[in-house]
Design an enzyme around this catalytic site. Structure first.
Site, short mmCIF file in Angstrom:
data_model
loop_
_atom_site.label_atom_id
_atom_site.label_comp_id
_atom_site.label_asym_id
_atom_site.label_seq_id
_atom_site.Cartn_x
_atom_site.Cartn_y
_atom_site.Cartn_z
N SER A 29 0.81 -1.23 0.00
CA SER A 29 0.00 0.00 0.00
C SER A 29 0.84 1.27 0.00
O SER A 29 0.30 2.37 -0.06
CB SER A 29 -0.91 0.03 1.24
OG SER A 29 -1.81 -1.05 1.20
N THR A 163 -1.82 3.25 4.77
CA THR A 163 -0.92 4.39 4.63
C THR A 163 0.13 4.29 5.72
O THR A 163 -0.17 3.86 6.83
CB THR A 163 -1.70 5.72 4.82
OG1 THR A 163 -2.74 5.79 3.85
CG2 THR A 163 -0.80 6.93 4.69
N THR A 181 1.62 6.95 0.61
CA THR A 181 0.72 5.88 0.20
C THR A 181 0.63 5.82 -1.31
O THR A 181 0.93 6.81 -2.00
CB THR A 181 -0.69 6.09 0.78
OG1 THR A 181 -1.52 4.98 0.44
CG2 THR A 181 -1.32 7.36 0.23
N ARG A 191 -7.29 10.61 -9.03
CA ARG A 191 -7.78 10.66 -7.66
C ARG A 191 -6.65 10.91 -6.67
O ARG A 191 -5.59 10.32 -6.73
CB ARG A 191 -8.48 9.35 -7.32
CG ARG A 191 -9.09 9.28 -5.92
CD ARG A 191 -8.20 8.56 -4.93
NE ARG A 191 -8.89 8.32 -3.64
CZ ARG A 191 -8.29 7.82 -2.56
NH1 ARG A 191 -7.00 7.52 -2.60
NH2 ARG A 191 -8.97 7.63 -1.45
N THR A 214 -5.47 7.00 8.67
CA THR A 214 -5.42 6.01 7.59
C THR A 214 -6.83 5.48 7.36
O THR A 214 -7.67 5.52 8.26
CB THR A 214 -4.47 4.84 7.94
OG1 THR A 214 -4.37 3.97 6.81
CG2 THR A 214 -4.97 4.04 9.13
N GLY A 215 -7.08 5.00 6.15
CA GLY A 215 -8.39 4.45 5.86
C GLY A 215 -8.96 4.99 4.57
O GLY A 215 -8.23 5.31 3.63
#
Length: 303
Positions: A29, A163, A181, A191, A214-215
């Site tokens: 990631s 991340t 990330t 994006r 993060t998420g």
């Protein structure tokens, strides 16, 4: 820690720590060779913030440059801007001496091929034709969009990314924070998530402390969670409580969002919180305290 022990600054430590994760392709990631977008390209987001000066350097949708956090540091040091994005960020990186190279690997190419074979599922389109839940694009908006009844729905693929978020408190009191990330798999090209956005991905203030998130960046950035966590600590909340308040605030609008926040204050106290889901019930993060010989893994149950 090795950077700090060698006399480096808090910013140096954040940069070297995040860069190591980029090189090691942490979790698939972070860094090159992971999370291809719809066009099979891996792009990177990163930011670094100096809690002493409140200066920030960030890059979003960075292409063909492996060391995203390093480029973010150059934005901080050599421009009066905060965020550079896309091809222009790549040109800037090249002018700073970074090497332009392909970020794809056999792994990322295989991920993309498999995605195409599954009719481009999952993807991040809505209200388009052809039906994005069944077919690949290109997509176009229908002549008349049905705007009623649209709700946010989490799906399993929302939990397939992470991340590196890092907070460093120097013995002299200087605080820095950073993120890096490669975003979410199969994102729409262009994006940019929350990670390179100051106050969303991370935030630092020598007077208070720092936080990182993060998420699901598309949800998180709407609530600037890292900034909000620091502000809760400024009001006297301990780090754990500050993180929990941030998560609870987002839950009111998006109860099924995927996300977590870590916080640390000027005294070195720290905490974390995450939103509980069936597939995500506990958040793990690493802590290094100079009084201990090895880093420790901390765990927190999601709320």
């Amino acid at each position: 820690w090795k950077t700090l022990a060698a006399g480096g600054s808090a910013l140096d430590a954040v940069e070297s720590g995040c860069a190591t994760c980029e090189q090691q392709q942490c979790d698939g990631s972070v860094g090159f060779g992971g999370s291809p977008d719809e066009s099979a390209e891996t792009t990177l987001d990163a930011m670094i913030m100096d809690g002493t000066t409140m200066n920030v350097g960030a890059v979003g949708d960075l292409r063909r440059i492996k060391n995203a956090i390093g480029v973010a540091r150059k934005v901080l040091e050599h421009t009066t801007h905060t965020l550079l994005a896309g091809e222009a960020a790549t040109k800037f990186a090249e002018s700073m001496g970074f090497v332009n190279e392909d970020l794809s690997t056999n792994v990322s190419q295989a991920l993309h091929s498999d995605w195409l074979a599954r009719n481009c599922q999952p993807n991040y389109w809505k209200n388009v034709i052809p039906d994005s839940s069944k077919y690949c694009g290109p997509y176009k908006p229908p002549a008349i969009l049905k705007r009623d009844g649209i709700t946010y729905e989490d799906t399993a693929h929302s939990y397939s990314h992470d991340t590196i978020g890092m907070i460093v408190i120097h013995k002299m009191g200087n605080i820095a924070a950073g993120t890096s990330t490669n975003g979410i798999k199969f994102k729409i090209p262009g994006r940019i998530g929350d990670s390179p956005i100051p106050g969303s991905g991370a935030y630092a203030d020598d007077m208070v402390g720092a936080a990182a998130a993060t998420g699901d960046g598309d949800i998180l950035m709407r609530f600037v969670p890292s900034y909000q966590a620091v502000e809760y600590m400024r009001r006297g909340e301990n780090p754990t409580s500050a993180c929990e308040k941030v998560i609870s605030r987002i839950q009111k609008y998006f109860p099924n969002f995927f996300g977590a926040v870590i916080c640390a204050n000027v005294t070195g106290s720290y905490g974390a919180a995450c939103n509980k889901l069936s597939t995500f019930t506990q958040f793990h993060f690493m802590v290094y305290n100079p009084l201990k010989s090895e880093p420790t893994e901390e765990k927190v149950d999601c709320i």
